[in-house]
Design an enzyme around this catalytic site. Structure first.
Site, PDB file in Angstrom:
ATOM      1  CG  HIS A 238      50.175   2.064  -4.336  1.00 32.93           C
ATOM      2  ND1 HIS A 238      49.719   3.341  -4.350  1.00 32.93           N
ATOM      3  CD2 HIS A 238      49.864   1.555  -3.126  1.00 32.93           C
ATOM      4  CE1 HIS A 238      49.126   3.607  -3.194  1.00 32.93           C
ATOM      5  NE2 HIS A 238      49.203   2.550  -2.423  1.00 32.93           N
TER       6      HIS A 238
ATOM      7  CD  GLU B 106      53.694   2.852   6.558  1.00 30.71           C
ATOM      8  OE1 GLU B 106      53.394   3.979   7.006  1.00 30.71           O
ATOM      9  OE2 GLU B 106      52.880   2.144   5.929  1.00 30.71           O
TER      10      GLU B 106
END
Lengths: 351, 326
Positions: B129, B60
């Site tokens: 998450h 990322e």
């Protein structure tokens, strides 16, 4: 090394089969000396509290700045970390604007918004001046991505230090650049110290040019105190990247004479060590010797040149200091491009 | 108008923008051959090829930074984060590079790009998450933060975000991807910085974004049955915020509830309620109420998860309190 008369009777030096004309050698020498004197002036101005914040000087590393620029095309992108004065000077940016930036003046190269760590010159394809260690490495990889996307053969010269090379972002970049064969030369300026931490205390593998092995990124090690070797090896590296073979690592072995920043007395290294590099391997003295031996200049020429450059730098500092501080209204400029009227936070106002 | 899903609407926006501007490309994990982890980029690799639809390694920070460099070099990247939870790894590039690049370079370098992906609570995926981060990015000068609540807005706002010359944080909602709604065909732009009144009412203003807009609309139906006529305002763009539309609604209803999925402390509701207090104090007949996610990491168990999130019942209750009907 030999003195050689070319067919056109041009004097110069040939090293490792590569010819450098007297004119070019003088230009390289003068730029290195200019950077040295500029940095000394910056140090002096910092001592007088005219420059604020962090200020990282590159004295000792001039051959890296100048040799790389000699090898690069002006259209090639270049970006580095916060030790950026030498690189942007070598790129040919306006020294007065750079000094004005250090002094926080209106005519600074980024208008007084950045200071020492954030020198940018888009016209010269110099993209910083980035303050977070290693941050510029994915960004430089992105410039290389754009080159490949546009197929314009521009190479991204992405510079980091021996400290930056331990950031994870660097390896993410090595991997992507190798996967997609991006035209990027990753330059590691190994000046032996990441702030106060010596290379061997920070790196398990101290041969930094090998750091790309797991990513199939080749690497070479270069004497970064020899401007001609830097130019030569960098030319090879740029050719590698430009020809579509993907990234390459160039480790420049160099040394910074000053502390990490102006507030660092550098007590973590011995006087002898510093002297060994300063007097034994100085890149400017080295080139001067080579040029004198080759009959291209005399000691007196260099003394005169030094006087001239010191004078120029004094004039630059004076001109920069004479500039006003930025107008307060610019505080609001350049936060965003597409302002949305009547939406909070309101463009150009409080409340 | 065609009825399509939220994810198809996003896909249309990207495809339209990529057709009209060769500088636009999509990069992220699983966006190409896998057709997107949430199928938002379905078919885009076939349509545009691997030059413009690029699968990345799981990296990322690296590809966010690559996007920043590409934007500085003149391209218009769409960088997809599979979810915004993973974007934390890339925060340096978003916060220290993209957001500041124009300012720090004295206006020399622009960073016209979109960071997009799923945000907010997902279903039964626990603490790492299921989180809302819009308040993090909304705090930072140099960024725009956009959060569509329905398919039409998803299409129009994403197209506007791709055309915008600044860095846009575009936070989609994982639960909403399958939502179906009427969406204009062809080119469709919803300008950034403009709130939308999703339901007109006179008794109380419910300010809610993203998935919570739907909750607020359900709450408004419930309130209507109790004789309370709620107005639902969806800011759509969190930063810059269309304060005027919110204040005008409060001037009419004199009461407000701000709803968000994220945590209460220093959340979006804190900002909006502060602004109502600063600018519409005299319009208020009751203190502004906030309905937020509970200040805990998201638990896994179904009942705990449901309890941690705002509910329609809580919104109804909060509206009743500010209307002195509790």
């Amino acid at each position: 090394m030999t003195t050689k008369k070319q067919d056109d009777n041009q004097a110069g030096i040939t090293q490792e089969g590569r010819f450098y004309s007297a004119e070019r050698l003088h230009a390289m020498h003068d730029m290195m000396l200019y950077i040295r004197r500029f940095e000394e002036k910056a140090g002096q101005m910092y001592g007088l509290k005219k420059i604020g914040g962090f200020c990282h000087l590159c004295n000792g590393q001039e051959a890296v700045c100048v040799g790389m620029e000699e090898a690069a095309e002006p259209t090639d992108y270049m970006m580095t970390s916060y030790r950026d004065h030498g690189h942007i000077l070598a790129r040919g940016s306006d020294p007065t604007a750079i000094m004005a930036e250090l002094l926080g003046r209106a005519g600074g190269i980024v208008g007084g918004k950045g200071g020492s760590m954030h020198m940018f010159d888009k016209e010269k394809n110099f993209a910083g001046g980035n303050g977070i260690v290693g941050e510029q490495v994915p960004i430089g990889t992105g410039f290389a991505f754009a080159s490949k996307y546009n197929d314009d053969k521009r190479v991204s010269i992405t510079i980091m230090g021996d400290g930056g090379v331990n950031q994870g972002a660097v390896y993410e970049s090595f991997n992507m650049a190798a996967l997609w064969k991006l035209p990027v030369v990753f330059v590691i300026e190994n000046n032996q110290y990441a702030m106060g931490t010596s290379l061997s205390r920070a790196s398990a593998e101290t041969h930094l040019y090998k750091r790309g092995i797991s990513f199939k990124v080749p690497g070479i090690q270069v004497d970064g105190m020899d401007v001609l070797e830097v130019e030569r090896k960098m030319t090879e590296a740029l050719e590698h990247a430009r020809s579509g073979q993907g990234p390459i690592i160039v480790e420049m072995m160099t040394y910074r004479y000053r502390g990490h920043s102006m507030s660092d007395p550098a007590t973590y290294r011995t006087r002898d060590e510093v002297d060994e590099w300063r007097s034994g391997r100085d890149p400017i003295v080295r080139l001067q010797k080579q040029m004198i031996e080759a009959g291209l200049a005399t000691e007196a020429d260099f003394k005169q040149k030094d006087k001239d450059i010191k004078k120029e730098v004094v004039a630059v500092a004076k001109a920069a200091e004479a500039q006003p501080e930025p107008d307060l209204s610019v505080l609001w400029d350049d936060v965003i491009n597409d302002e949305i009227p009547n939406a909070y936070p309101y463009p150009r106002q409080v409340g | 108008m065609a009825k399509i899903t939220y994810r198809e609407a996003l896909n249309q926006a990207m495809c339209n923008e990529m057709e009209r501007d060769d500088r636009v490309f999509l990069m992220g994990e699983e966006v190409a051959e896998y057709n997107g982890a949430y199928k938002v980029s379905q078919g885009m690799l076939d349509k545009f090829g691997p030059r413009r639809v690029i699968d990345t390694p799981i990296t990322e920070l690296g590809f966010a930074g690559l996007g920043v460099g590409a934007a500085m070099a003149g391209l218009r990247p769409i960088i997809e984060f599979m979810t915004w939870n993973f974007a934390i790894l890339a925060a340096d590039q978003i916060v220290n590079a993209a957001a500041k690049m124009k300012y720090m370079t004295g206006g020399q370098y622009d960073c016209p790009m979109v960071f997009r992906g799923a945000g907010g609570a997902a279903a039964r995926v626990s603490s790492q998450h299921s989180q809302a981060f819009e308040n993090w990015y909304a705090n930072i000068p140099g960024l725009k933060v956009v959060m569509p609540s329905n398919p039409a807005d998803a299409k129009g706002l994403l197209a506007a975000s791709i055309r915008d010359n600044d860095t846009v944080i575009f936070i989609e909602n994982e639960i909403n991807y399958g939502d179906i709604g009427e969406v204009p065909e062809g080119e469709y732009i919803v300008p950034l910085g403009k709130a939308d009144i999703k339901r007109v009412g006179s008794d109380v203003t419910l300010v809610a974004h993203s998935r919570m807009t739907g909750y607020a609309l359900l709450a408004a139906e419930g309130l209507a049955k109790q004789g309370i006529d709620a107005e639902v305002v969806d800011p759509r763009t969190i930063r810059p915020l269309d304060e005027a539309t919110i204040l005008a609604s409060v001037a009419k209803t004199n009461r407000a509830v701000v709803i968000e999925e994220g945590w209460r402390f220093a959340g979006i509701g804190a900002e909006i309620s502060a602004r109502i207090m600063e600018k519409a104090f005299d319009d208020l007949d009751a203190p502004v109420a906030r309905v937020t996610g509970k200040d805990v990491p998201m638990p896994y168990a179904a009942n705990l998860e449901q309890y941690a999130l705002p509910s329609v019942a809580e919104i109804v209750e909060a509206a009743r309190v500010v209307c002195n009907r509790a």
